[in-house]
Design a protein around this motif. Structure first.
Motif, PDB file in Angstrom:
ATOM      1  N   ARG A  92       0.580  -1.171   0.208  1.00 24.95           N
ATOM      2  CA  ARG A  92      -0.341   0.022   0.256  1.00 24.95           C
ATOM      3  C   ARG A  92       0.748   1.107   0.060  1.00 24.95           C
ATOM      4  O   ARG A  92       1.795   0.971   1.057  1.00 24.95           O
ATOM      5  N   ILE A  96      -2.469   5.039  -3.535  1.00 21.33           N
ATOM      6  CA  ILE A  96      -1.966   3.523  -4.742  1.00 21.33           C
ATOM      7  C   ILE A  96      -1.873   2.335  -4.071  1.00 21.33           C
ATOM      8  O   ILE A  96      -0.905   2.303  -3.575  1.00 21.33           O
ATOM      9  N   ASP A  97      -2.631   1.199  -4.607  1.00 19.41           N
ATOM     10  CA  ASP A  97      -2.298  -0.012  -3.578  1.00 19.41           C
ATOM     11  C   ASP A  97      -1.592  -0.705  -4.740  1.00 19.41           C
ATOM     12  O   ASP A  97      -2.257  -0.712  -6.395  1.00 19.41           O
ATOM     13  N   VAL A 161      -4.219   0.253  -7.882  1.00 16.30           N
ATOM     14  CA  VAL A 161      -6.192   0.487  -7.495  1.00 16.30           C
ATOM     15  C   VAL A 161      -5.517   1.772  -6.598  1.00 16.30           C
ATOM     16  O   VAL A 161      -5.256   1.430  -5.776  1.00 16.30           O
ATOM     17  N   THR A 163      -6.142   4.991  -4.404  1.00 11.89           N
ATOM     18  CA  THR A 163      -6.892   5.061  -2.995  1.00 11.89           C
ATOM     19  C   THR A 163      -7.160   6.774  -2.368  1.00 11.89           C
ATOM     20  O   THR A 163      -7.275   6.653  -1.365  1.00 11.89           O
ATOM     21  N   ALA A 164      -6.245   7.580  -3.590  1.00 10.98           N
ATOM     22  CA  ALA A 164      -6.403   8.791  -3.195  1.00 10.98           C
ATOM     23  C   ALA A 164      -6.996   9.282  -5.140  1.00 10.98           C
ATOM     24  O   ALA A 164      -6.233   8.754  -5.434  1.00 10.98           O
ATOM     25  N   TYR A 167      -8.814   8.815  -9.137  1.00 14.34           N
ATOM     26  CA  TYR A 167      -9.335   7.209  -9.017  1.00 14.34           C
ATOM     27  C   TYR A 167      -9.057   6.796 -10.089  1.00 14.34           C
ATOM     28  O   TYR A 167      -9.206   6.766 -11.172  1.00 14.34           O
TER      29      TYR A 167
END
Length: 177
Positions: A92, A96-97, A161, A163-164, A167
């Motif tokens: 993480r 972004i993951d 993916v 996360t901020a 997106y």
């Protein structure tokens, strides 16, 4: 054939809500900026000889467009990689993951070992090169006892993916089609 410059050969937008595809520079730039100074937890997943998965946390760093991590030769992770170099690394990052998929191979080149040990030292882990491995006064319990082997991930595919904002979700392929 592996893309040696570590730029994606293709990008696939995985977002079904209308967000644009993410650019690979987003997670790459965070990896460059945050390793090794930021306390990030990376998880390496390998495959046991019987096909079952194995996952363990590692101290990984991003140097010159490649991910490096260590493992003691007697650990499940190292034994799995010796039999099958395929693995996935998850982390993480800020905003972004990320999942990186590829093959991890042991690094024994003295100049690369010295370079990566210096980067680990700059982040606070006092690694030194002894022979074709690392030693230090301490390491994570999951690394097993010293000496520790260094591995370099040859990147095949990555998934991100966000996360901020902005997106989105994307897949990046790094191998020739």
């Amino acid at each position: 054939m592996t893309n040696t410059v570590n730029e994606p050969t293709s990008t696939t937008n995985l977002d079904h809500s209308g967000s644009a595809a993410l650019d690979w520079s987003r997670p790459r730039d965070v990896l460059v900026a945050d390793t090794p100074e930021t306390d990030l937890t990376f998880f390496v997943s390998t495959v046991r000889p019987d096909g079952r998965p194995h996952s363990a946390g590692v101290g990984a760093i991003w140097v010159d467009n490649a991910l490096y991590f260590v493992s003691g030769p007697g650990t499940r992770r190292a034994r799995n990689l010796a039999a099958n170099p395929a693995c996935a690394v998850s982390v993480r990052l800020r905003g972004i993951d990320l999942v990186l998929e590829g093959d991890a191979h042991r690094v024994t080149d003295p100049s690369t070992l010295e370079q990566i040990a210096a980067v680990y030292r700059s982040g606070g882990w006092p690694a030194s090169v002894e022979g074709d491995a690392f030693t230090a006064p301490y390491s994570a319990p999951s690394a097993g006892p010293a000496p520790w082997h260094l591995y370099r991930l040859t990147l095949h595919t990555a998934f991100g993916v966000a996360t901020a904002a902005p997106y989105g979700a994307s897949r990046w392929d790094f191998t020739a089609q």
